[in-house]
Design an enzyme around this catalytic site. Structure first.
Site, short mmCIF file in Angstrom:
data_model
loop_
_atom_site.label_atom_id
_atom_site.label_comp_id
_atom_site.label_asym_id
_atom_site.label_seq_id
_atom_site.Cartn_x
_atom_site.Cartn_y
_atom_site.Cartn_z
N ALA A 66 0.87 -1.17 0.00
CA ALA A 66 0.00 0.00 0.00
C ALA A 66 0.91 1.23 0.00
CB ALA A 66 -0.86 -0.02 1.25
N GLY A 112 0.74 -4.99 0.85
CA GLY A 112 -0.40 -5.04 -0.07
C GLY A 112 -0.06 -5.71 -1.40
N GLU A 115 -0.38 -9.28 -0.68
CA GLU A 115 -1.82 -9.50 -0.44
C GLU A 115 -2.59 -9.53 -1.76
OE1 GLU A 115 -1.74 -6.30 2.58
OE2 GLU A 115 -2.85 -7.71 3.84
N GLU A 135 4.48 -5.25 7.39
CA GLU A 135 3.72 -4.15 7.99
C GLU A 135 4.10 -3.85 9.44
OE1 GLU A 135 2.42 -6.40 5.95
OE2 GLU A 135 0.93 -5.49 4.63
N1 CAA Z 1 4.66 3.14 -0.48
C1 CAA Z 1 5.08 4.31 -0.99
N2 CAA Z 1 6.27 4.46 -1.63
C2 CAA Z 1 7.03 3.38 -1.74
C3 CAA Z 1 6.66 2.12 -1.23
C4 CAA Z 1 5.40 2.03 -0.59
N3 CAA Z 1 4.93 0.87 -0.09
N4 CAA Z 1 7.64 1.23 -1.48
C5 CAA Z 1 8.61 1.91 -2.14
N5 CAA Z 1 8.23 3.20 -2.29
C6 CAA Z 1 8.98 4.28 -2.94
C7 CAA Z 1 10.14 4.75 -2.08
O1 CAA Z 1 9.68 5.65 -1.09
C8 CAA Z 1 11.02 5.39 -3.12
O2 CAA Z 1 10.46 6.65 -3.44
P1 CAA Z 1 11.38 7.97 -3.50
O3 CAA Z 1 12.29 7.73 -4.68
O4 CAA Z 1 10.37 9.05 -3.72
O5 CAA Z 1 12.12 8.04 -2.19
C9 CAA Z 1 10.83 4.50 -4.34
O6 CAA Z 1 9.60 3.80 -4.13
C10 CAA Z 1 11.93 3.46 -4.49
O7 CAA Z 1 12.02 2.74 -3.26
P2 CAA Z 1 13.37 2.58 -2.42
O8 CAA Z 1 14.27 3.74 -2.66
O9 CAA Z 1 12.98 2.31 -1.00
O10 CAA Z 1 13.96 1.29 -3.10
P3 CAA Z 1 14.93 0.20 -2.44
O11 CAA Z 1 15.39 -0.68 -3.55
O12 CAA Z 1 15.97 0.86 -1.59
O13 CAA Z 1 13.99 -0.66 -1.46
C11 CAA Z 1 11.99 -1.87 -0.87
C12 CAA Z 1 12.95 -1.42 -2.00
C13 CAA Z 1 12.71 -2.86 0.06
C14 CAA Z 1 10.79 -2.54 -1.51
C15 CAA Z 1 11.57 -0.62 -0.06
O14 CAA Z 1 11.08 0.35 -0.96
C16 CAA Z 1 10.48 -0.88 0.95
O15 CAA Z 1 10.76 -1.42 2.02
N6 CAA Z 1 9.24 -0.47 0.64
C17 CAA Z 1 8.13 -0.60 1.56
C18 CAA Z 1 7.65 -2.05 1.69
C19 CAA Z 1 6.56 -2.14 2.71
O16 CAA Z 1 6.74 -1.88 3.89
N7 CAA Z 1 5.35 -2.50 2.24
C20 CAA Z 1 4.20 -2.57 3.07
C21 CAA Z 1 3.39 -1.30 2.96
S1 CAA Z 1 2.12 -1.16 4.15
C22 CAA Z 1 0.84 -2.09 3.55
O17 CAA Z 1 0.93 -2.68 2.48
C23 CAA Z 1 -0.35 -2.05 4.44
C24 CAA Z 1 -1.45 -2.97 4.06
O18 CAA Z 1 -1.36 -4.18 4.17
C25 CAA Z 1 -2.73 -2.39 3.69
#
Ligand code: CAA
Length: 260
Positions: A66, A112, A115, A135
């Site tokens: 998400a 998500g 999911e 999460e």
């Molecule tokens: N939401 C918003 N932006 C996201 C994102 C997310 N879930 N995942 C990645 N991005 C964005 C980053 O913020 C970054 O944007 P900027 O260039 O503007 O800073 C861009 O995508 C590239 O990401 P990274 O620089 O972080 O890339 P990386 O290769 O260093 O890392 C990753 C990759 C490990 C996937 C890392 O991006 C990450 O940990 N992302 C989040 C994963 C996460 O926690 N997902 C769960 C979300 S909560 C959810 O899903 C709730 C639910 O169940 C309803």
């Protein structure tokens, strides 16, 4: 549509939906969920389409979850609604489709993203895919059905290990656990999914729809678990841990949780 690409003409009876926000690793913001929801409605009613493939744009991610940037400042009620609407508009809708949905997981499938793949009926992954529900590292819980569908697919012990440690799985491990059916190279992934879709498209669409319905009936009891998930997901938004977890993500640092 700005956030997804829809191809219904390259392969007879097959629709390919590509989530197309590669700079944000295809994170699911509200607009993307709305577009997916409406595309699925159309495809479900389209007699010509017999199988749907869902994939992500770019080489890095299927869907990284998400959109954390969108929900970081949400209240408890907004968090609850995010989860409830997500279930209704997208995740349950995928599962309820009258034609099989294959997730072609082409990279990160986190939160998500996993999911969404788990709402699909079948999953194939590229060998660079990384799957997990991280999460709790944000101070929140899976809110799009992960607490119900992951235990069903891999068993509750493995699911709780993944969820509670915010752990991530390689594609090969995911195959071993039955979370994905097959692992192939990234170049082969879409063709593998298309090959499977073509086999499905040769069968009786009415019989396939009844098969989906019968299998789904076996886990109808998950509805109450999904409702519990929605309430718990919302409550997380009122905690200091959620504020810390999301701020840490946005500031690109590790969170420090106090359990408040
Ligand atoms: N939401 C918003 N932006 C996201 C994102 C997310 N879930 N995942 C990645 N991005 C964005 C980053 O913020 C970054 O944007 P900027 O260039 O503007 O800073 C861009 O995508 C590239 O990401 P990274 O620089 O972080 O890339 P990386 O290769 O260093 O890392 C990753 C990759 C490990 C996937 C890392 O991006 C990450 O940990 N992302 C989040 C994963 C996460 O926690 N997902 C769960 C979300 S909560 C959810 O899903 C709730 C639910 O169940 C309803």
């Amino acid at each position: 549509m700005e956030n997804i690409l829809l191809d219904t003409s390259s392969h007879p009876h097959i629709a390919i939906i590509t989530i197309n926000r590669p700079k944000q690793l295809n994170a699911l913001n509200r607009a993307t969920i709305e577009e997916l929801s409406s595309a699925l409605d159309d495809l479900n009613g389209n007699q010509d389409i017999r199988c749907v493939i869902l994939t992500g744009s770019g080489e890095k991610a299927f869907v990284a979850g998400a959109d954390i940037k969108e929900f970081a400042a949400f209240t408890v009620e907004e968090g609850r609604m995010l989860s409830a609407e997500g279930h209704q508009k997208l995740f349950n809708k995928v599962e309820l489709m009258r034609k099989p949905v294959i997730a072609a997981v082409n990279g990160f499938a986190l939160g998500g993203g996993l999911e969404l793949a788990m709402s699909a009926h079948i999953r194939v992954a590229s060998d660079n895919a990384v799957l997990g529900l991280p999460e709790v590292s944000l101070g929140v819980i899976p809110g799009y059905g992960g607490t119900q569908r992951l235990p069903r697919l891999v068993g509750s012990g493995k699911a709780l290990e993944l969820i509670c440690t915010a752990g991530k799985m390689s594609a090969e491990d995911a195959k071993q656990w039955g979370l994905v059916n097959d692992v192939v190279s990234q170049e082969e992934l879409l063709n593998t999914a298309i090959g499977m879709a073509q086999k499905i498209a040769r069968q009786s669409p009415t019989a396939v729809a009844f098969a989906l319905q019968a299998v789904r009936a076996g886990y109808a009891h998950e509805a109450s678990g999904r409702q519990a998930e929605i309430e718990a997901f919302g409550k997380c938004f009122g905690t200091a841990d959620f504020k810390e977890g999301t701020e840490a993500f946005l500031e690109k640092r590790k969170p420090s949780f106090e359990g408040k």
